[in-house]
Design an enzyme around this catalytic site. Structure first.
Site, PDB file in Angstrom:
ATOM      1  N   HIS A  41     -32.898  23.161 -12.500  1.00 40.11           N
ATOM      2  CA  HIS A  41     -33.525  24.300 -11.836  1.00 40.11           C
ATOM      3  C   HIS A  41     -34.422  23.869 -10.680  1.00 40.11           C
ATOM      4  O   HIS A  41     -35.518  24.405 -10.489  1.00 40.11           O
ATOM      5  CB  HIS A  41     -34.336  25.114 -12.837  1.00 40.11           C
ATOM      6  CG  HIS A  41     -33.509  25.820 -13.860  1.00 40.11           C
ATOM      7  ND1 HIS A  41     -32.533  26.724 -13.536  1.00 40.11           N
ATOM      8  CD2 HIS A  41     -33.508  25.725 -15.214  1.00 40.11           C
ATOM      9  CE1 HIS A  41     -31.969  27.190 -14.638  1.00 40.11           C
ATOM     10  NE2 HIS A  41     -32.541  26.593 -15.676  1.00 40.11           N
TER      11      HIS A  41
ATOM     12  N   ASP B 165     -33.857  31.793 -22.160  1.00 41.64           N
ATOM     13  CA  ASP B 165     -32.423  32.044 -22.050  1.00 41.64           C
ATOM     14  C   ASP B 165     -31.849  32.557 -23.367  1.00 41.64           C
ATOM     15  O   ASP B 165     -30.908  33.353 -23.367  1.00 41.64           O
ATOM     16  CB  ASP B 165     -31.692  30.772 -21.615  1.00 41.64           C
ATOM     17  CG  ASP B 165     -31.860  30.491 -20.135  1.00 41.64           C
ATOM     18  OD1 ASP B 165     -32.169  31.432 -19.376  1.00 41.64           O
ATOM     19  OD2 ASP B 165     -31.695  29.329 -19.722  1.00 41.64           O
TER      20      ASP B 165
ATOM     21  N   GLU C 181     -29.682  27.631 -26.156  1.00 39.87           N
ATOM     22  CA  GLU C 181     -30.063  28.730 -25.271  1.00 39.87           C
ATOM     23  C   GLU C 181     -29.214  29.974 -25.491  1.00 39.87           C
ATOM     24  O   GLU C 181     -29.292  30.928 -24.707  1.00 39.87           O
ATOM     25  CB  GLU C 181     -29.956  28.269 -23.813  1.00 39.87           C
ATOM     26  CG  GLU C 181     -30.841  27.062 -23.515  1.00 39.87           C
ATOM     27  CD  GLU C 181     -30.640  26.508 -22.124  1.00 39.87           C
ATOM     28  OE1 GLU C 181     -31.307  26.995 -21.193  1.00 39.87           O
ATOM     29  OE2 GLU C 181     -29.806  25.578 -21.977  1.00 39.87           O
TER      30      GLU C 181
END
Length: 268
Positions: free
Chosen positions: A54, A185, A159
């Site tokens: 990310h 998530d 997730e």
């Protein structure tokens, strides 16, 4: 007596977990220089993980931060952008002492990460020459590979609801050290975005922790930087790794607080 590879490469996180101690982690997503490793160490963190999933951080920058962290005794991990072998092995060759593998949904996916992260006979990681972990020194391959396999950690992230359903078989995979919950998530996948206090969150943690305990693995708390009380609840349950938030969030929070402080001065 000359140093052996095991004398040189050390993973303080693995050692703390073996003593059943709680590990504090900071995520690096903004900083692009080695100072962040020293700041994390001074602040009291046990480990940092560079988030390449990310962020726009390059492999070169990631390598420099990892090497700096390793040299001061703070374990550097990298969250890879994918679990493809070329992503896993390159960050390890660059200086990481472990990988955080996102979006793991099955035992087969977990085994693939282990294969990319570990040298034979436990995996298929290819020899790339002298490593920063060993101070670029040459050692007999059998000794070097054994030391690196012992020090290198494989952390898989849960997730999705599918991962929770398969927690037992994933935790059973040899070579997986820790399961890190990606709570944000996970909630999104469950159709419960932002509902941190939902009973399904506690159930997911409880089921995953039970699976980890059955197979001698550790549980990590992730995605709860804004919910420290809830994170503490899971630590009390038995989680031993806590991802506390990102360098970006820390900088923004403190900067916002200082600016607010000055504005309030003007109103007095």
């Amino acid at each position: 007596m000359p140093e052996s590879p095991r004398d040189i490469v050390r993973n303080n996180v693995r050692e703390k977990l073996a003593r059943d101690e709680v590990v504090a982690s900071m995520t690096v997503r903004l900083s692009r220089s080695v100072e962040i490793a020293r700041l994390a160490k001074t602040a009291g963190f046990d480990t940092i993980y560079v988030d390449v999933e990310h962020s726009s951080l390059s492999l070169e920058t990631t390598s420099q931060i990892c090497i700096a962290a390793m040299e001061i005794g703070i374990a550097p991990f990298v969250r890879v952008p994918s679990t493809r072998p070329e992503h896993v092995s390159r960050v390890l060759d660059a200086g990481a002492l472990g990988v955080i593998a996102p979006h793991i949904r099955s035992a087969d996916e977990a085994r693939a990460v282990v294969a990319a992260a570990k040298y034979p006979p436990f995996g298929e990681r290819s020899a790339g020459g002298a490593l920063p972990h060993l101070h670029y020194r040459s050692f007999p391959a059998a000794e070097a590979n054994a030391a690196m396999n012992e020090a290198t950690m494989v952390i898989v992230q849960f997730e999705t609801a599918d991962a929770i359903e398969k927690a037992d078989e994933i935790a059973a995979v040899e070579g997986v050290d820790l399961v890190l919950m990606g709570t944000n998530d996970l909630l999104a996948d469950m159709g419960l975005p932002g509902q941190y206090e939902h009973e399904r969150v506690r159930d997911a943690y409880a089921r995953t922790l039970a699976a980890c305990r059955r197979h001698g693995k550790h549980l990590g708390v992730g995605g709860l930087a804004t919910r420290p009380k809830l994170a503490a609840e899971f630590v009390k349950m038995g989680a031993r790794y806590v991802s506390t938030g990102t360098d970006l969030a820390f900088l923004l929070a403190e900067s916002t607080a200082r600016a607010k402080q000055v504005r309030e001065m003007a109103l007095r």
